[in-house]
Design a protein around this motif. Structure first.
Motif, PDB file in Angstrom:
ATOM      1  N   SER A 138      20.561  13.646  -7.071  1.00  0.00           N
ATOM      2  CA  SER A 138      21.337  12.934  -5.559  1.00  0.00           C
ATOM      3  C   SER A 138      22.436  12.485  -5.990  1.00  0.00           C
ATOM      4  O   SER A 138      22.513  11.555  -6.989  1.00  0.00           O
ATOM      5  N   PHE A 194      24.527  22.785  -4.180  1.00  0.00           N
ATOM      6  CA  PHE A 194      24.179  21.548  -3.673  1.00  0.00           C
ATOM      7  C   PHE A 194      23.706  21.973  -2.108  1.00  0.00           C
ATOM      8  O   PHE A 194      24.340  22.545  -1.451  1.00  0.00           O
ATOM      9  N   SER A 195      22.916  21.093  -1.778  1.00  0.00           N
ATOM     10  CA  SER A 195      22.720  20.875  -0.405  1.00  0.00           C
ATOM     11  C   SER A 195      22.839  19.629   0.049  1.00  0.00           C
ATOM     12  O   SER A 195      23.209  18.457  -0.563  1.00  0.00           O
ATOM     13  N   ASN A 196      23.153  19.434   1.377  1.00  0.00           N
ATOM     14  CA  ASN A 196      23.555  18.164   2.071  1.00  0.00           C
ATOM     15  C   ASN A 196      22.423  17.643   2.683  1.00  0.00           C
ATOM     16  O   ASN A 196      21.615  18.268   3.607  1.00  0.00           O
ATOM     17  N   ASP A 205      22.542  16.995  -2.879  1.00  0.00           N
ATOM     18  CA  ASP A 205      21.345  17.006  -3.639  1.00  0.00           C
ATOM     19  C   ASP A 205      21.261  18.413  -4.361  1.00  0.00           C
ATOM     20  O   ASP A 205      21.799  19.340  -3.877  1.00  0.00           O
ATOM     21  N   TYR A 206      20.715  18.252  -5.861  1.00  0.00           N
ATOM     22  CA  TYR A 206      20.381  19.536  -6.503  1.00  0.00           C
ATOM     23  C   TYR A 206      19.120  19.166  -7.324  1.00  0.00           C
ATOM     24  O   TYR A 206      19.054  18.188  -7.975  1.00  0.00           O
ATOM     25  N   TRP A 211      16.685  19.016  -1.918  1.00  0.00           N
ATOM     26  CA  TRP A 211      17.274  20.108  -2.266  1.00  0.00           C
ATOM     27  C   TRP A 211      16.283  21.181  -1.926  1.00  0.00           C
ATOM     28  O   TRP A 211      16.799  22.168  -1.460  1.00  0.00           O
ATOM     29  N   ALA A 215      17.336  23.898   0.969  1.00  0.00           N
ATOM     30  CA  ALA A 215      17.911  25.170   0.136  1.00  0.00           C
ATOM     31  C   ALA A 215      16.691  26.232   0.298  1.00  0.00           C
ATOM     32  O   ALA A 215      16.960  27.215  -0.162  1.00  0.00           O
TER      33      ALA A 215
END
Length: 232
Positions: A138, A194-196, A205-206, A211, A215
């Motif tokens: 994160s 990345f996701s939010n 996040d990844y 994530w 995702a």
């Protein structure tokens, strides 16, 4: 791409993240390097949060993706990392500090309602819970103008526990600077994987369970990890 609206996504359930399967990637933490378009400002250390680190560290792939996202931005705009890997001790300190802000800001809410609101902005600090920041997957970030050094207007302060912090909040005000800047940040990060977190415009996040949730991945890549010398 950068002008596209930010989607409105549902709030996650912290309890549900515990069930996420993790295929552990053998990947260390590293200090996030400084460049013209990528800088760090350890926000919690600067604001005297207990146990906060005086540097920002993240998983190697997360650092690489941050550099890729920064390179996609207009030439005069860069990314400032405010926080990344975070130990449980800091997570607990934030629970306490932001929990106090919630109580002061929303006295009309009962204790259960205040705790529910706090959960939108701060993950649990329980010893049996792996918070997103504890994985090194994160990052909390904002944008800055390279020429002036000033941070861009995002329409709400970092860690502000209000609806203005919801990533999509300004989508009904597309003419506002905050809407344009959030779209720029969101799509630069999304384009590299990345996701939010929908309740926090600054949180991406990844590789971790959060994530995987947003995702739609079958498993996470990162579990808890420790940075040598940090408080646990």
């Amino acid at each position: 791409m950068f002008g596209h609206p930010i989607p409105k996504l549902p709030q996650h359930d912290w309890d549900g993240l515990d069930a996420t399967h993790i295929v552990h990637a053998d990947e260390p933490l590293q200090i996030i390097p400084t460049s013209d378009k990528l800088k760090s400002f350890p926000f919690y250390f600067a604001h005297d949060v207990k146990h906060a680190l005086n540097l920002c560290v993240a998983r190697q792939t997360v650092v690489q993706k941050l550099q890729q996202a920064a390179a996609l931005l207009p030439a005069h705009i860069g990314i400032v990392v405010l926080d990344a890997w975070r130990p449980r001790a800091v997570q607990q300190a934030l629970q306490d500090d932001i929990g106090h802000v919630v109580k002061q800001t929303y006295p009309e809410l009962n204790e259960q309602e205040q705790q529910a609101l706090l959960a939108q902005f701060v993950a649990p600090a329980d010893s049996d819970f792996i918070s997103p920041h504890l994985t090194g997957g994160s990052v909390d970030i904002t944008l800055f103008d390279i020429n002036s050094g000033e941070w861009l207007d995002m329409g709400a302060g970092f860690d502000e526990p209000t609806e203005r912090s919801y990533t999509h909040f300004y989508e009904d005000q597309p003419e506002s600077a905050a809407c344009g800047n959030r779209r720029l940040l969101y799509w630069a990060m999304a384009s590299v994987g990345f996701s939010n977190l929908p309740t926090e415009w600054w949180h991406f996040d990844y590789g971790n369970a959060l994530w995987a949730h947003y995702a739609n991945e079958q498993h996470a890549l990162y579990g808890a990890i420790q940075w040598e010398g940090a408080a646990s």
